[in-house]
Design an enzyme around this catalytic site. Structure first.
Site, PDB file in Angstrom:
ATOM      1  N   GLU A 216       2.954   1.421   5.204  1.00  0.00           N
ATOM      2  CA  GLU A 216       2.101   1.920   4.123  1.00  0.00           C
ATOM      3  C   GLU A 216       2.161   0.888   3.001  1.00  0.00           C
ATOM      4  O   GLU A 216       3.176   0.791   2.298  1.00  0.00           O
ATOM      5  CB  GLU A 216       2.584   3.295   3.660  1.00  0.00           C
ATOM      6  CG  GLU A 216       2.473   4.374   4.721  1.00  0.00           C
ATOM      7  CD  GLU A 216       1.050   4.645   5.161  1.00  0.00           C
ATOM      8  OE1 GLU A 216       0.116   4.371   4.377  1.00  0.00           O
ATOM      9  OE2 GLU A 216       0.863   5.127   6.291  1.00  0.00           O
ATOM     10  N   CYS A 250       0.038   2.470  -5.143  1.00  0.00           N
ATOM     11  CA  CYS A 250      -0.747   1.716  -4.162  1.00  0.00           C
ATOM     12  C   CYS A 250      -2.194   2.169  -4.114  1.00  0.00           C
ATOM     13  O   CYS A 250      -3.066   1.410  -3.665  1.00  0.00           O
ATOM     14  CB  CYS A 250      -0.104   1.835  -2.783  1.00  0.00           C
ATOM     15  SG  CYS A 250       0.126   3.538  -2.225  1.00  0.00           S
TER      16      CYS A 250
END
Length: 446
Positions: A216, A250
C-alpha cells in the site's frame, strides 16, 4: 534488547507460528470471529490510551474514537465479524460441459505466516486494519509497528499482547534493523504500507523467498474541478482532503486542477476555507493541525516551497513554519512549474499546488505523465467529463464529487496500481487478499 536477543526472539516467533499453521487453518468461522470480537473489545476499552498515544506522537486531536483511525478499524472489525462465515464458505463452480461427473469448488485457505509492517502516518489504523484481514483469513502475524511513533507502538504491543497468543499474533518493536532482520525470513506473505521507495526494498527482499506481497503505497493523487460543480463545495472538500493529518496521508489531494477562468475565484475560496478550518482569530490552532513527523520531513517539505518559488511559483497563503513544534502552516501555491520538485514527487505535507487548465486533455495528459496514483478525485456534474477523466487516466481508486470516500466504503477493494501499490484489502477484498483460493475438483463415480 541486544541485536542477538532480538534476532533470537524473531526466529523463535517465526518457528512457533510456522509450526502452528495447520491448527489455525482448521479453525471455524466462530473461532476466528471470537478472536476478532476480543480485539474489538480491547480497542474500545483502550480508546483514551490510543488517542493519547496518537496525540503524543503526531498531535492528533482526541475525539473519543468517533472518527479517524479508531473508527476506521472498528468498521473493519464489524464488517469481518458479521460476514466471516459467508466469506469462508466453499464457493461452488459450475461444471464445464467437457467434464462429466465432476464437482468443483474454491476453498479459501490461509496464506500462512504473515509479516505486517506498519506505517508512521496512521500508526494505529495501518497496523490494525490489515491485521483484521490477516486474522479473518486464518493467518498468523508478526507485527512491527512503525518506530517513528513510539507511543503508539507501545500501545499496540500491549493491546495485541493482551488479546492474542504469540503463536497467533506477536509484536516486535524496533527500528530499521529489526525490519531488515524480519525480512530475512521466508514468510508466506508480507503486508507493507509506506513509501514507494521503501516498498521497492520490501518487494526485493520478499522476492528472495518468492513471498507474495501486498504493498500500500501512494502517489500524486490529483483533483480535477469542472465548471459544472459548485466551487464552494469543491474548495471545502479539497481543503479537507489535502490538509487532513497535515497532508501526511497517501490519499491526500496532492494537487488540484481548475479551469483557468475559475482559477482566481477558486484560490480565494480555498484560502477562506483554510482560515475557517485551521485558524482562530488569525492564529493557527495547533489542535486542528497535526505536526510533521520529524525534522527530515519538515526540511523536505520546506524545500519544496523554496524550489517552487525559485522557479516562479507564488505562495498565495501560508508558508510559515515553526521548527520547534514541527509545524508547517497550510500553504497554497500558484503558478507552479510542472518541472518543480513539488510536481515530481509525492508531497506528503500541508502544501497544495493549484493548477489551471484550458482544456481537460491538458490536465489529463499531465496526470497520466506523473504515474498511477492511489486515488483520484473528480468534481463534475457532467457525465461526459467524468467518463473522459476515467478513460484517460489510471489510479487505484476514484471518488467523484468528494475525496477519499472510496477508502471509507468497506465493500470497495482498496489499493494501488503499479507505483502506488499492489493488492487490495478492506472487507471481503482483504479476506481474499490474505487467502489462497485453492481450486478443488472431485471426480465422482460414474
Amino acid at each position: 534488547m541486544s541485536t542477538e536477543n532480538i534476532n533470537h526472539r524473531i526466529e523463535r516467533l517465526f518457528a512457533l507460528q510456522r509450526a502452528t499453521r495447520v491448527v489455525r487453518k482448521q479453525e471455524s468461522a466462530a473461532v476466528r470471529g471470537a478472536k476478532l470480537a476480543k480485539l474489538k473489545d480491547a480497542i474500545v476499552a483502550r480508546i483514551p490510551q490510543i488517542e493519547q498515544a496518537l496525540h503524543e506522537d503526531l498531535r492528533k486531536a482526541p475525539n473519543g474514537g468517533k472518527g479517524g483511525e479508531i473508527a476506521s478499524v472498528l468498521g473493519e472489525l464489524a464488517t469481518a465479524i458479521g460476514q466471516l462465515e459467508q466469506w469462508m464458505a466453499p464457493k461452488p463452480v459450475a461444471q464445464s460441459p467437457y467434464l462429466s461427473n465432476t464437482a468443483a469448488h474454491i476453498q479459501y485457505e490461509p496464506r500462512g505466516v504473515v509479516l505486517l509492517l506498519g506505517a508512521w502516518n496512521f500508526p494505529f489504523a495501518l497496523v490494525m486494519a490489515p491485521l483484521v484481514a490477516i486474522v479473518a483469513a486464518g493467518n498468523s502475524a508478526i507485527v512491527k509497528p512503525n518506530e517513528l511513533q513510539p507511543a503508539t507502538s507501545a500501545v499496540i504491543a500491549e493491546l495485541l499482547g493482551s488479546v492474542f497468543e504469540e503463536q497467533d499474533v506477536a509484536v516486535v518493536e524496533g527500528g530499521i534493523e529489526v525490519a531488515e532482520a524480519l525480512q530475512e525470513l521466508p514468510f508466506d506473505h508480507v503486508f507493507f504500507t509506506g513509501s514507494p521507495a521503501v516498498g521497492k526494498r520490501v518487494m526485493a527482499a520478499a522476492a528472495r523467498h518468492l513471498t507474495t506481497v501486498t504493498l500500500e503505497l501512494g502517489g500524486k493523487c490529483p483533483a480535477i474541478v469542472d465548471s459544472t460543480y459548485n466551487l464552494h463545495e469543491a474548495a471545502a472538500k479539497v481543503v479537507a482532503g489535502r490538509f487532513n493529518n497535515a497532508g501526511q496521508l497517501c490519499l491526500s489531494v496532492d494537487h488540484v486542477w481548475v479551469p483557468r477562468s475559475l482559477h482566481g475565484e477558486f484560490c480565494r475560496l480555498l484560502a477562506e476555507t483554510i482560515e475557517k478550518m485551521f485558524y482562530v482569530n488569525g492564529e493557527l490552532s495547533l489542535d486542528r493541525l497535526p505536526r510533521i513527523v520529524n525534522t527530515r520531513n519538515f526540511e523536505r517539505i520546506l524545500g519544496y516551497i523554496e524550489d517552487a518559488c525559485q522557479r516562479g511559483a507564488r505562495v498565495l497563503r501560508g508558508g510559515q513554519s515553526e521548527r520547534d513544534s514541527l509545524t508547517i502552516h497550510p500553504t497554497l501555491l500558484d503558478n507552479v512549474p510542472l518541472d518543480a520538485r513539488i510536481m515530481q514527487e509525492e508531497i506528503f505535507g500541508p502544501l497544495l499546488p493549484v493548477l489551471a487548465y484550458d482544456n481537460l486533455d491538458e490536465a489529463l495528459t499531465q496526470i497520466d505523465h506523473t504515474g498511477k496514483p492511489l486515488g483520484m478525485y473528480i468534481f463534475s456534474h457532467d457525465q461526459a467529463f467524468i467518463d473522459q477523466a476515467l478513460l484517460q487516466t489510471s489510479s487505484g481508486g476514484v471518488t467523484v464529487n468528494h475525496v477519499m470516500m472510496h477508502f471509507v466504503e468497506k465493500n470497495l477493494p482498496f489499493g494501488g496500481v503499479n507505483g502506488s501499490g499492489m493488492g487490495r484489502y478492506h472487507g471481503h477484498a482483504g479476506f481474499l487478499e490474505l487467502s489462497n483460493a485453492r481450486s478443488v475438483l472431485v471426480q465422482q463415480s460414474a
